[in-house]
Design a protein around this motif. Structure first.
Motif, PDB file in Angstrom:
ATOM      1  N   ALA A 258       0.848  -1.191  -0.126  1.00  0.00           N
ATOM      2  CA  ALA A 258      -0.050  -0.057   0.044  1.00  0.00           C
ATOM      3  C   ALA A 258       0.890   1.176  -0.039  1.00  0.00           C
ATOM      4  O   ALA A 258       0.442   2.348  -0.506  1.00  0.00           O
ATOM      5  N   VAL A 259       2.144   1.311   0.611  1.00  0.00           N
ATOM      6  CA  VAL A 259       2.814   2.372   0.696  1.00  0.00           C
ATOM      7  C   VAL A 259       4.386   1.916   0.452  1.00  0.00           C
ATOM      8  O   VAL A 259       5.175   1.606   1.307  1.00  0.00           O
ATOM      9  N   PRO A 260       4.699   1.993  -1.209  1.00  0.00           N
ATOM     10  CA  PRO A 260       5.927   1.221  -1.418  1.00  0.00           C
ATOM     11  C   PRO A 260       7.005   2.056  -1.032  1.00  0.00           C
ATOM     12  O   PRO A 260       6.993   3.376  -0.953  1.00  0.00           O
ATOM     13  N   GLY A 261       8.139   1.400  -0.467  1.00  0.00           N
ATOM     14  CA  GLY A 261       9.338   2.280   0.023  1.00  0.00           C
ATOM     15  C   GLY A 261       8.986   2.751   1.516  1.00  0.00           C
ATOM     16  O   GLY A 261      10.027   3.656   1.885  1.00  0.00           O
ATOM     17  N   ASN A 262       8.138   2.352   2.262  1.00  0.00           N
ATOM     18  CA  ASN A 262       8.007   2.564   3.451  1.00  0.00           C
ATOM     19  C   ASN A 262       9.148   2.185   4.385  1.00  0.00           C
ATOM     20  O   ASN A 262       9.913   1.374   3.928  1.00  0.00           O
ATOM     21  N   THR A 263       9.383   2.901   5.579  1.00  0.00           N
ATOM     22  CA  THR A 263      10.555   2.406   6.468  1.00  0.00           C
ATOM     23  C   THR A 263       9.975   2.371   7.818  1.00  0.00           C
ATOM     24  O   THR A 263      10.695   1.853   8.706  1.00  0.00           O
ATOM     25  N   THR A 264       8.462   2.357   8.076  1.00  0.00           N
ATOM     26  CA  THR A 264       8.172   2.112   9.440  1.00  0.00           C
ATOM     27  C   THR A 264       8.203   0.572   9.422  1.00  0.00           C
ATOM     28  O   THR A 264       7.946  -0.250   8.685  1.00  0.00           O
ATOM     29  N   PRO A 265       8.529  -0.045  10.790  1.00  0.00           N
ATOM     30  CA  PRO A 265       8.474  -1.319  11.143  1.00  0.00           C
ATOM     31  C   PRO A 265       7.570  -1.813  10.928  1.00  0.00           C
ATOM     32  O   PRO A 265       6.473  -1.348  11.046  1.00  0.00           O
ATOM     33  N   THR A 266       7.534  -3.267  10.486  1.00  0.00           N
ATOM     34  CA  THR A 266       6.270  -4.235  10.297  1.00  0.00           C
ATOM     35  C   THR A 266       6.063  -5.191  11.449  1.00  0.00           C
ATOM     36  O   THR A 266       7.390  -5.393  12.202  1.00  0.00           O
ATOM     37  N   VAL A 267       4.989  -5.668  11.860  1.00  0.00           N
ATOM     38  CA  VAL A 267       5.112  -6.700  13.061  1.00  0.00           C
ATOM     39  C   VAL A 267       4.236  -7.920  12.144  1.00  0.00           C
ATOM     40  O   VAL A 267       3.077  -7.882  11.759  1.00  0.00           O
ATOM     41  N   GLY A 268       4.953  -8.946  12.311  1.00  0.00           N
ATOM     42  CA  GLY A 268       4.548 -10.177  11.539  1.00  0.00           C
ATOM     43  C   GLY A 268       3.565 -10.860  12.441  1.00  0.00           C
ATOM     44  O   GLY A 268       3.611 -10.638  13.695  1.00  0.00           O
ATOM     45  N   ARG A 269       2.771 -11.675  11.857  1.00  0.00           N
ATOM     46  CA  ARG A 269       1.612 -12.357  12.424  1.00  0.00           C
ATOM     47  C   ARG A 269       2.108 -13.473  13.588  1.00  0.00           C
ATOM     48  O   ARG A 269       1.440 -13.665  14.482  1.00  0.00           O
ATOM     49  N   ALA A 270       3.100 -14.233  13.032  1.00  0.00           N
ATOM     50  CA  ALA A 270       3.627 -15.106  13.747  1.00  0.00           C
ATOM     51  C   ALA A 270       2.724 -16.261  14.082  1.00  0.00           C
ATOM     52  O   ALA A 270       2.493 -16.892  15.098  1.00  0.00           O
ATOM     53  N   ASN A 271       1.988 -16.698  12.977  1.00  0.00           N
ATOM     54  CA  ASN A 271       0.905 -17.498  12.889  1.00  0.00           C
ATOM     55  C   ASN A 271      -0.156 -17.421  14.089  1.00  0.00           C
ATOM     56  O   ASN A 271      -0.641 -18.166  14.787  1.00  0.00           O
ATOM     57  N   GLY A 272      -0.304 -16.331  14.535  1.00  0.00           N
ATOM     58  CA  GLY A 272      -1.248 -16.027  15.507  1.00  0.00           C
ATOM     59  C   GLY A 272      -0.690 -15.493  16.744  1.00  0.00           C
ATOM     60  O   GLY A 272      -1.258 -14.999  17.886  1.00  0.00           O
ATOM     61  N   ALA A 273       0.693 -15.763  17.127  1.00  0.00           N
ATOM     62  CA  ALA A 273       1.442 -15.569  18.397  1.00  0.00           C
ATOM     63  C   ALA A 273       1.254 -13.996  18.663  1.00  0.00           C
ATOM     64  O   ALA A 273       0.978 -13.720  19.847  1.00  0.00           O
ATOM     65  N   THR A 274       1.400 -13.170  17.683  1.00  0.00           N
ATOM     66  CA  THR A 274       1.184 -11.570  17.808  1.00  0.00           C
ATOM     67  C   THR A 274      -0.066 -11.245  18.347  1.00  0.00           C
ATOM     68  O   THR A 274      -0.104 -10.438  19.412  1.00  0.00           O
ATOM     69  N   TYR A 275      -0.995 -11.704  17.907  1.00  0.00           N
ATOM     70  CA  TYR A 275      -2.548 -11.362  18.336  1.00  0.00           C
ATOM     71  C   TYR A 275      -2.737 -11.781  19.875  1.00  0.00           C
ATOM     72  O   TYR A 275      -3.271 -11.082  20.513  1.00  0.00           O
ATOM     73  N   ASP A 276      -2.237 -12.986  19.993  1.00  0.00           N
ATOM     74  CA  ASP A 276      -2.178 -13.423  21.521  1.00  0.00           C
ATOM     75  C   ASP A 276      -1.637 -12.791  22.423  1.00  0.00           C
ATOM     76  O   ASP A 276      -1.885 -12.298  23.572  1.00  0.00           O
ATOM     77  N   LEU A 277      -0.455 -12.128  22.028  1.00  0.00           N
ATOM     78  CA  LEU A 277       0.656 -11.341  22.988  1.00  0.00           C
ATOM     79  C   LEU A 277      -0.181 -10.238  23.254  1.00  0.00           C
ATOM     80  O   LEU A 277      -0.037  -9.676  24.396  1.00  0.00           O
ATOM     81  N   GLN A 278      -0.880  -9.378  22.116  1.00  0.00           N
ATOM     82  CA  GLN A 278      -1.326  -8.103  22.336  1.00  0.00           C
ATOM     83  C   GLN A 278      -2.942  -8.338  23.168  1.00  0.00           C
ATOM     84  O   GLN A 278      -2.774  -7.415  24.144  1.00  0.00           O
ATOM     85  N   TRP A 279      -3.554  -9.297  22.975  1.00  0.00           N
ATOM     86  CA  TRP A 279      -4.604  -9.632  24.099  1.00  0.00           C
ATOM     87  C   TRP A 279      -4.167  -9.962  25.446  1.00  0.00           C
ATOM     88  O   TRP A 279      -4.773  -9.156  26.225  1.00  0.00           O
ATOM     89  N   ASN A 280      -2.974 -10.579  25.584  1.00  0.00           N
ATOM     90  CA  ASN A 280      -2.680 -10.846  26.932  1.00  0.00           C
ATOM     91  C   ASN A 280      -2.089  -9.323  27.391  1.00  0.00           C
ATOM     92  O   ASN A 280      -2.425  -9.300  28.705  1.00  0.00           O
ATOM     93  N   ASN A 281      -1.502  -8.661  26.622  1.00  0.00           N
ATOM     94  CA  ASN A 281      -1.073  -7.221  27.330  1.00  0.00           C
ATOM     95  C   ASN A 281      -2.380  -6.378  27.579  1.00  0.00           C
ATOM     96  O   ASN A 281      -2.247  -5.771  28.707  1.00  0.00           O
TER      97      ASN A 281
END
Length: 826
Positions: A258-281
């Protein structure tokens, strides 16, 4: 929430999350609890495509060429859809949001008369159909100020506040909610202070010095949720000052396409681990403890890769799309809905950790009755429910199957449902609700068939309408609202333009009546009329011709149009009075003879068989001047089933109970005969019979082919096994009706193949599948080959319909295991 340029975000280092998560629970069904009013999900209505809007909108972000090439790293299951496709994409979205357990969608709104504002009415209607509510995400449009935000909130409350889907938080004074995105762009928010007592306005920040005048705080940031910076302090501040804390969680963040050449970090889904981590937080005491709400970034912000909306398992090749493959151990098509399922898990976990509050539901509404009907309406009434605190209202459902539609939420004990399709059967039931959100069991179901269409019935009144374009505050819905003073107007100087109405089902159509406001001057519009049964293939109903709208004839044009169609479309190619298409009322009329003769009463009702829990009936056929379409079976005066033939078996009865049955006939016009003769029968007395044998089951989840259906199949060599290392787990059986129980027998497979193990478990009972009580408290039970790998549990005689075994430990395998769940009266 990307627009056409990348918004500013807090830049955080991406967090690597360990894999190895538990499998997601099963998907939503009609038996699931209502969606949570405390789980909110950000929703975007900024998409368009040629089929509905006339061109692509937003999908081309980043220089892409839809439909195959879109500005997102994941490809939607629905393709490049249109946010104005209410009957298609939007209706599916609402079903998916309900399936996720989120009860509130936070609508991305870009100012008065914006594209999104003009689509809001249709989205509210689609949300109401699924029992969802709509809050508002106030976006930073050009010229937004604190004063304009006050005007916007007043506008939204006035324009949409009457919708049954308009969100008001019962726990905070029934106030509506407004999330203000990028609130820090404005330094002085003092203008909103007078609104605080009647609205919940949330600032997007964790800086407690920036929330004067606001009613709460949220974060939105899908990157920051992995580390929760400032969350504990923001939560504590909100609790100390009576504000709402609504931290935001996301499954990931990725906007490379959507934004070619961006420099902002990305956060991978890690097969759902990212979502679980944020819900736990969001729920963790170390990062603030339980919030008031959890807000999810997002349902469908595809440009930032943060969506939980299903992504296609096989996207168009050659564009480098990712998929949800691997999420929570799922692959292929099964993975497409993985994040919906996981959201329901967390919504349930949020509710469980928040505590029960008032958990006593109201009693079931009684004696639901059809009190009247027309070709487009059905009127219902019922007897009032009672509650330990107070009943605050009722929810009326249209019975459809796996997921039933919410069609009304009255406070009293009657309702008239309008906008129905003529000569169509509708089935309804009612539940009561209290202020704590506890829901009663369902009432009896009633079925009514609307009257056939007549030449005087406007089939298009209040039906869904879409147009190729709209101008300002003149949306297509104005053309079907019954008010000749309001009107639809297309974009100017852009012919041809179309206006389409969906009649809800194929109807015999005989004519179309078009109107303009009575006070307008004469003008001629070149208009053709087409019809369709599927919205894809169109047939001409009236060729293009100059249609004169003349004040001398009330600015009304009548066009003969004979066909059986569901969709009727006007194509306008010119207008002598204004360079746009204009219609104030788009009326469609049918024809036909009204059937007023009911069928004869069924004869010779007889009991042909009975058991402890069933009664089989037969009768002789009714006759009718047009045709009998079916029969209604009534037990003690209340309908318990329908039959297309002349026999029916009533199940789920209590052993040794007496019942009186009658049968009525129904024809295609919805006319009902008088009752048959009555028969009274007593079911066989209770004995040593397994009441769970062959009954429907449900579960928290299973692995491979070891589903819960195995626990009632009578074969102890088949078994249910839950996902591993994911306590607690449960399996349950539905006995069909509340039945007196005092003994359960739990089995594992034959002793020759399974060694000794102990499982820690409890047993819960429920009459409605929503509110549960403890039948057997948690304890550890040994399944030993020496005693047949069988455990017997006894308890005081208790009437219950649903029996759930909850397993929290197993010494033989890291999962819940049962081969048979047997239930006995004694």
């Amino acid at each position: 929430m990307s627009v056409w340029a990348r918004p500013l975000r807090v830049v955080l280092a991406a967090l690597m999350v360990a894999a190895g998560l538990t499998a997601a629970p099963q998907g939503a069904s009609a038996a699931d609890p209502p969606p949570s009013p405390n789980v909110h999900v950000f929703y975007y209505s900024w998409y368009g495509n040629p089929a509905t809007y006339g061109q692509y909108r937003h999908w081309q972000q980043g220089g892409h060429t839809p439909p195959a090439d879109v500005g997102a790293n994941l490809y939607p299951k629905l393709g490049a859809y249109d946010s104005g496709d209410y009957a298609g994409a939007v209706a599916q979205h609402m079903q998916w949001i309900r399936q996720s357990g989120a009860g509130v969608l936070v609508y991305s709104w870009w100012g008065q008369n914006s594209y999104e504002d003009n689509l809001a009415t249709g989205v509210l209607a689609a949300a109401a159909a699924q029992g969802l509510k709509v809050a508002w995400h106030l976006e930073p449009y050009a010229g937004r100020t604190a004063a304009s935000t006050v005007a916007d909130i007043n506008y939204l409350n006035t324009r949409y506040g009457a919708s049954p889907a308009y969100y008001r938080d019962a726990a905070h004074g029934n106030r509506p909610a407004f999330y203000v995105f990028e609130s820090l762009l404005i330094s002085d928010w003092s203008a909103i202070a007078p609104l605080k007592s009647s609205n919940i306005i949330l600032a997007q920040t964790t800086d407690t010095s920036k929330v004067a005048g606001f009613g709460g705080m949220y974060t939105y940031d899908g990157i920051a949720g992995s580390t929760a910076p400032g969350w504990a302090n923001a939560s504590a501040f909100c609790k100390a000052n009576g504000l709402v804390w609504a931290p935001s969680v996301a499954p990931g963040y990725l906007d490379d396409r959507a934004v070619p050449g961006n420099t902002t970090p990305t956060v991978g889904r890690a097969n759902g681990a990212t979502y679980d981590l944020q819900w736990n937080n969001a729920l963790n005491p170390a990062t603030g403890g339980l919030p008031d709400w959890v807000s999810i970034t997002s349902f469908n912000e595809w440009h930032e890769g943060s969506s939980i909306e299903p992504a296609h398992a096989t996207p168009p090749a050659g564009f480098g799309y990712q998929t949800f493959d691997g999420a929570y151990g799922l692959t292929g098509a099964a993975a497409e809905t993985a994040y919906l399922t996981r959201t329901r898990y967390w919504a349930t976990e949020f509710a469980n950790r928040s505590g029960p509050g008032d958990v006593v539901p109201p009693t079931v509404p009684g004696n639901l009755t059809v009190t009247g009907k027309t070709s487009t309406s059905v009127s219902l009434s019922w007897t009032a429910s009672t509650d330990n605190v107070a009943v605050v209202g009722y929810t009326v459902y249209q019975e459809l199957g796996a997921v039933d539609n919410v069609v009304a939420s009255p406070t009293g004990t009657s309702v008239t449902l309008n906008g129905l399709t003529p000569a169509t059967a509708y089935s309804y039931y009612v539940r009561a609700r209290d202020a704590a959100g506890a829901i009663s069991g369902p009432s009896n179901t009633v079925t009514a068939t609307t009257d056939p269409a007549s030449p005087t019935v406007n089939l298009a009144l209040n039906r869904p309408a879409v147009a190729s374009s709209g101008n300002g505050g003149f949306p297509p819905g104005n053309a079907v609202d019954g008010n000749a003073g309001s009107y639809w107007e297309s974009a100017n100087n852009a012919f041809p333009q179309t206006l389409t109405v969906d009649l809800g089902g194929a109807q015999p159509v005989s004519r179309v009546a078009l109107k303009l406001p009575p006070g307008w001057g004469a003008r001629t519009q070149q208009i053709a009329v087409h019809g369709s049964t599927d919205g894809v293939t169109w047939q001409p109903l009236s060729a293009a011709s100059g249609r004169l709208f003349d004040p001398a004839t009330a600015n009304t044009v009548t066009i003969p149009a004979t066909a059986t169609v569901r969709y009727v479309r006007l194509t306008i190619t010119s207008n002598t009075g204004w360079p746009a298409g204009q219609i104030s009322e788009f009326e469609v009329y049918g024809g036909g003879t009204v059937d007023t003769q009911p069928p004869s009463a069924p004869g010779n009702l007889t009991v042909t068989a009975k058991t402890q829990t069933t009664v089989s009936l037969s009768w002789t056929a009714s006759t009718d001047n047009v045709g009998v379409t079916g029969y209604r079976v009534l037990r003690n005066g209340t309908q318990v089933g329908t039959a297309s033939g002349t026999s029916y078996t009533v199940s789920g009865l209590a052993p040794g109970s007496a019942h009186t049955f009658t049968v009525t006939a129904q024809d295609g016009a919805g006319l009902v005969s008088g009752p048959s003769n009555a028969v009274t029968v007593t079911t066989d007395p209770a004995g040593n019979v397994n009441l769970a044998a062959g009954r429907p089951t449900a579960e928290s989840g299973h692995v491979q082919s070891y589903g819960s259906g195995n626990i009632t199949d009578g074969n102890r060599d088949t078994y249910w096994e839950s996902p591993n290392n994911a306590w607690p787990q449960w399996a349950q059986v539905d006995l069909g009706s509340s039945t007196a129980l005092s003994r359960l027998v739990l089995k594992l497979p034959a002793p020759a193949s399974w060694a000794t193990r102990s499982q820690t478990l409890s047993v819960l009972g429920s009459d409605d599948g929503i509110t549960w009580r403890t039948l057997v408290p948690s304890g550890t039970y040994t399944f030993n080959p020496a005693t047949g790998n069988t455990v017997t549990l006894t308890f005081a005689v208790t009437p219950t319909r649903h029996v759930r075994v909850v397993v929290t430990g197993n010494t033989g395998w890291p999962a819940g295991q049962l081969s048979e769940l047997e239930a006995y009266a004694s």
